[in-house]
Design a protein around this motif. Structure first.
Motif, short mmCIF file in Angstrom:
data_model
loop_
_atom_site.label_atom_id
_atom_site.label_comp_id
_atom_site.label_asym_id
_atom_site.label_seq_id
_atom_site.Cartn_x
_atom_site.Cartn_y
_atom_site.Cartn_z
N LEU A 222 66.11 39.01 66.34
CA LEU A 222 66.58 39.68 65.12
C LEU A 222 67.92 39.12 64.67
O LEU A 222 68.19 38.93 63.48
N LEU A 223 68.77 38.84 65.67
CA LEU A 223 70.07 38.28 65.36
C LEU A 223 69.92 36.90 64.71
O LEU A 223 70.61 36.58 63.74
N LEU A 224 69.00 36.09 65.26
CA LEU A 224 68.77 34.77 64.69
C LEU A 224 68.25 34.89 63.26
O LEU A 224 68.63 34.11 62.38
N LEU A 225 67.38 35.87 63.04
CA LEU A 225 66.89 36.11 61.68
C LEU A 225 68.06 36.44 60.75
O LEU A 225 68.15 35.91 59.64
N LEU A 226 68.93 37.30 61.25
CA LEU A 226 70.08 37.71 60.45
C LEU A 226 70.98 36.51 60.14
O LEU A 226 71.43 36.33 59.00
N PHE A 227 71.25 35.69 61.17
CA PHE A 227 72.06 34.48 60.96
C PHE A 227 71.40 33.58 59.91
O PHE A 227 72.07 33.04 59.02
N SER A 228 70.09 33.40 60.05
CA SER A 228 69.39 32.49 59.14
C SER A 228 69.42 33.03 57.71
O SER A 228 69.64 32.27 56.77
N ILE A 229 69.22 34.34 57.59
CA ILE A 229 69.30 34.94 56.25
C ILE A 229 70.72 34.77 55.70
O ILE A 229 70.91 34.35 54.54
N GLY A 230 71.71 35.04 56.56
CA GLY A 230 73.10 34.94 56.14
C GLY A 230 73.45 33.55 55.63
O GLY A 230 74.01 33.40 54.54
N THR A 231 73.08 32.52 56.41
CA THR A 231 73.44 31.17 55.97
C THR A 231 72.64 30.79 54.73
O THR A 231 73.17 30.10 53.85
N THR A 232 71.39 31.25 54.63
CA THR A 232 70.59 30.92 53.45
C THR A 232 71.22 31.53 52.19
O THR A 232 71.32 30.85 51.16
N VAL A 233 71.65 32.79 52.31
CA VAL A 233 72.31 33.43 51.16
C VAL A 233 73.57 32.66 50.80
O VAL A 233 73.85 32.39 49.62
N LEU A 234 74.32 32.28 51.83
CA LEU A 234 75.56 31.53 51.58
C LEU A 234 75.27 30.22 50.86
O LEU A 234 75.95 29.86 49.90
N VAL A 235 74.24 29.52 51.34
CA VAL A 235 73.88 28.25 50.73
C VAL A 235 73.45 28.48 49.27
O VAL A 235 73.82 27.71 48.37
N GLY A 236 72.72 29.57 49.05
CA GLY A 236 72.31 29.90 47.68
C GLY A 236 73.52 30.11 46.78
O GLY A 236 73.59 29.59 45.66
N LEU A 237 74.51 30.86 47.30
CA LEU A 237 75.71 31.12 46.52
C LEU A 237 76.49 29.84 46.25
O LEU A 237 76.96 29.60 45.12
N VAL A 238 76.62 29.00 47.28
CA VAL A 238 77.33 27.73 47.12
C VAL A 238 76.63 26.87 46.07
O VAL A 238 77.26 26.26 45.21
N THR A 239 75.29 26.86 46.13
CA THR A 239 74.52 26.07 45.18
C THR A 239 74.79 26.54 43.74
O THR A 239 75.06 25.73 42.85
N LEU A 240 74.73 27.87 43.57
CA LEU A 240 74.96 28.41 42.23
C LEU A 240 76.37 28.08 41.76
O LEU A 240 76.57 27.63 40.62
N ALA A 241 77.33 28.27 42.66
CA ALA A 241 78.72 28.02 42.29
C ALA A 241 78.91 26.56 41.90
O ALA A 241 79.50 26.25 40.85
N CYS A 242 78.41 25.66 42.74
CA CYS A 242 78.57 24.23 42.44
C CYS A 242 77.84 23.87 41.16
O CYS A 242 78.37 23.12 40.33
N GLY A 243 76.62 24.41 41.02
CA GLY A 243 75.82 24.08 39.85
C GLY A 243 76.49 24.53 38.56
O GLY A 243 76.50 23.81 37.56
N PHE A 244 77.10 25.73 38.61
CA PHE A 244 77.70 26.26 37.39
C PHE A 244 79.07 25.70 37.11
O PHE A 244 79.44 25.45 35.98
#
Lengths: 257, 314
Positions: free
Chosen positions: A109-131
């Motif tokens: 469950l912790l690994l799932l949480l880490f993976s979700i966390g980094t994926t969300v972070l990557v999504g945010l970084v992508t949006l920020a860089c893109g915009f």
């Protein structure tokens, strides 16, 4: 399920190394993309780097670059799992009333949480860089290729599950890190290029998981076209992830703690 | 000898722990050999044996962290899954295992979460072991005594039905030992069941009501402590006609064993048989003794004899 995750968070949140790792991860990510801003390289009178942040390829590009930062996450997974052996708390948790399956489920469950966390972070970084870093007038926002975010999640979870298995098998921090890197950097390449028939190599676990997000950079250097991910590798990756979790379970179930 | 024939007294109370023919093999080493015992509610049960006799292995198995090679065990008549049963057990092992970077309170919160408890009792148990003042400092800064006390607090956290203790006084200073024994006795007096593994006879004798003696993974004796570790009377007897005296003594119901000891006879008799009475008995048979010496054997000797190498003791 909820309780198991709560137990893991009670161990994790007051852990300073966790916050150090989180801060390092976030800073590294932010820093890299800020530094790539207006990155230009002129090779053989070809400008590169200029398109790097343009939608929709940015989803792919950033997923690829950040997947390298995940080494930090995999080391952290090894750290917290081997800690439990070093402190003998994996034993204590079972004595206190966790079943061995629950003890493993907590970590998954912790690994799932880490993976979700980094994926969300990557999504945010992508949006920020893109915009903010790209010219959205000529290349407007697009969700095309957002599937790379999903592939990033599967890759992170899959390689984490391998780190979890290595840590459960070897129990010692140093040995686990050496074995983890040794397999990825030496073991699998030897298997791939020296021992196994050519066509098998790409289905080796780290190769399959790694190729979920194929390297987009050569295309920017005018070396071939932007590669696409292959569905068979997705299937192989999911199977490896399940297999690594099952193997961790088998190790935990069969051994004395 | 006596110990083997001792009958184990069962009462009607619930069986808290039942171990049936438990075995564990580590490669060539047979650490545990078909060990069977029963701990009933309210027992203060001692698991007594020299170092390496299999006590910790036994506890490891019943606590779910060591896999048995054979046999079985059951908590609380097997009413619930094993890991849920373990939540009702308070455990104190030789080395306390906690997260070094977490404070006493945070460590106990982890234990409470695993046992499905709230935080209500954390203050109570920390006060009980005098750690409330240090509740927010990380475990790694604690002295051995404090670590041990935190382990006691963790064991008491769930207000458990049974306490399992593995060499609880090991490595403690005399004051620590006295404190620990007092804590255990107080818990026992409150009607809780205790399973105490120890290699220290004195400890088991002072605290326990029942005992199982094990050596090299084999059960040598089990039962009420007075039966198993009964101090026996040993008399040394001399007479001009030693053979006749021996034949005569063999008739006496309270004589258990006779063996030659140089020119004398060593006679093991029941504890309550006075040497005067034995002398009178021999005299009434028309014999007389030239030597009669009483040698009271202590528990220590009984224990040593029980765990000695001779096969006949097993």
């Amino acid at each position: 399920m909820n309780t198991l995750l709560k137990i893991e968070l009670k161990k994790l949140l007051p852990y300073r190394s966790f916050w150090a790792a989180v801060i390092a991860y976030v800073l590294m990510m932010g820093g890299l993309f800020a530094s790539l801003y207006r990155f230009k390289l002129n090779i053989n009178s070809v400008d590169i780097g200029i398109n790097f942040y343009y939608f929709p390829d940015i989803w792919h590009n950033i997923a690829y670059i950040t997947s390298w930062f995940n080494v930090l996450l995999y080391f952290f997974v090894i750290l917290i799992v081997t800690n439990e052996y070093q402190f003998r708390t994996v034993r204590q948790n079972v004595i206190d009333g966790l079943s061995r399956w629950q003890s493993l489920t907590g970590k998954i469950l912790l690994l799932l949480l880490f993976s979700i966390g980094t994926t969300v972070l990557v999504g945010l970084v992508t949006l920020a860089c893109g915009f903010f870093l790209a010219d959205t007038d000529s290349n407007p926002f697009s969700l095309e290729k957002i599937e790379y975010l999903g592939l990033y999640f599967i890759q992170t979870l899959g390689i984490s599950s391998f780190a979890l298995l290595v840590a459960n098998l070897l129990r010692k921090q140093g040995m686990s890190i050496i074995a983890f890197l040794g397999y990825i950097l030496i073991g699998e390449p030897v298997l791939r290029y020296r021992l196994l028939p050519e066509s098998w190599g790409e289905y080796l676990p780290m190769q399959a998981l790694g190729q979920l997000i194929p390297n987009p950079l050569p295309a920017y250097f005018n070396l071939g076209t932007l590669p696409e991910f292959q569905p068979t590798l997705l299937l192989a990756s999911l199977m490896y992830t399940a297999l690594f979790f099952a193997a961790s379970g088998w190790v935990l179930q069969s051994r004395d703690l | 000898m006596i110990a083997i024939s001792a009958k184990i007294q069962y009462n009607s109370a619930m069986t808290v722990l039942e171990i049936t023919q438990l075995s564990k093999r580590y490669g060539k080493l047979q650490a545990l050999q078909e060990l069977s015992l029963q701990v009933r509610q309210g027992n203060i049960y001692g698991l007594l044996g020299p170092n390496g006799s299999g006590k910790t292995t036994t506890l490891g198995i019943i606590l779910g962290v060591i896999r048995a090679s054979g046999g079985s065990y059951r908590w609380f008549d097997g009413q619930q899954p094993e890991h849920l049963a373990r939540r009702r057990v308070g455990v104190l092992l030789e080395t306390p295992n906690f997260y070094p970077y977490l404070s006493a309170v945070k460590n106990l919160e982890v234990v409470a979460a695993i046992k499905g408890l709230g935080r209500e009792r954390i203050q109570t148990v920390l006060e009980q072991v005098n750690l409330w003042e240090r509740r927010d400092t990380p475990f790694r800064t604690y002295s051995l005594g404090m670590r041990q006390r935190l382990a006691v607090a963790a064991a008491l956290l769930s207000d458990p039905d049974i306490l399992v203790l593995d060499e609880p006084t090991n490595g403690l200073d005399p004051q620590g030992i006295a404190d620990m024994r007092q804590i255990i006795q107080a818990i026992g007096a409150s009607g809780k069941t205790i399973l105490l593994a120890s290699h220290i006879l004195d400890e088991v004798e002072k605290i326990c009501t029942q005992v199982a003696v094990i050596k090299r993974g084999k059960l040598l004796a089990a039962g009420d402590i007075e039966d198993v570790l009964r101090a026996e009377n040993r008399l040394l007897i001399g007479a001009s006609d030693l053979a006749a005296v021996q034949r005569c003594l063999e008739q006496h119901p309270q004589v258990q064993r006779i063996q030659p000891q140089g020119a004398l006879l060593e006679v093991i008799v029941d504890e309550n048989l006075a040497s005067e009475a034995l002398n009178r008995f021999v005299f009434e048979q028309g014999l007389s003794l030239s030597h009669l010496q009483q040698q009271r054997k202590g528990l220590e000797a009984t224990f040593l004899e029980l765990t000695a190498d001779d096969e006949h003791t097993a």
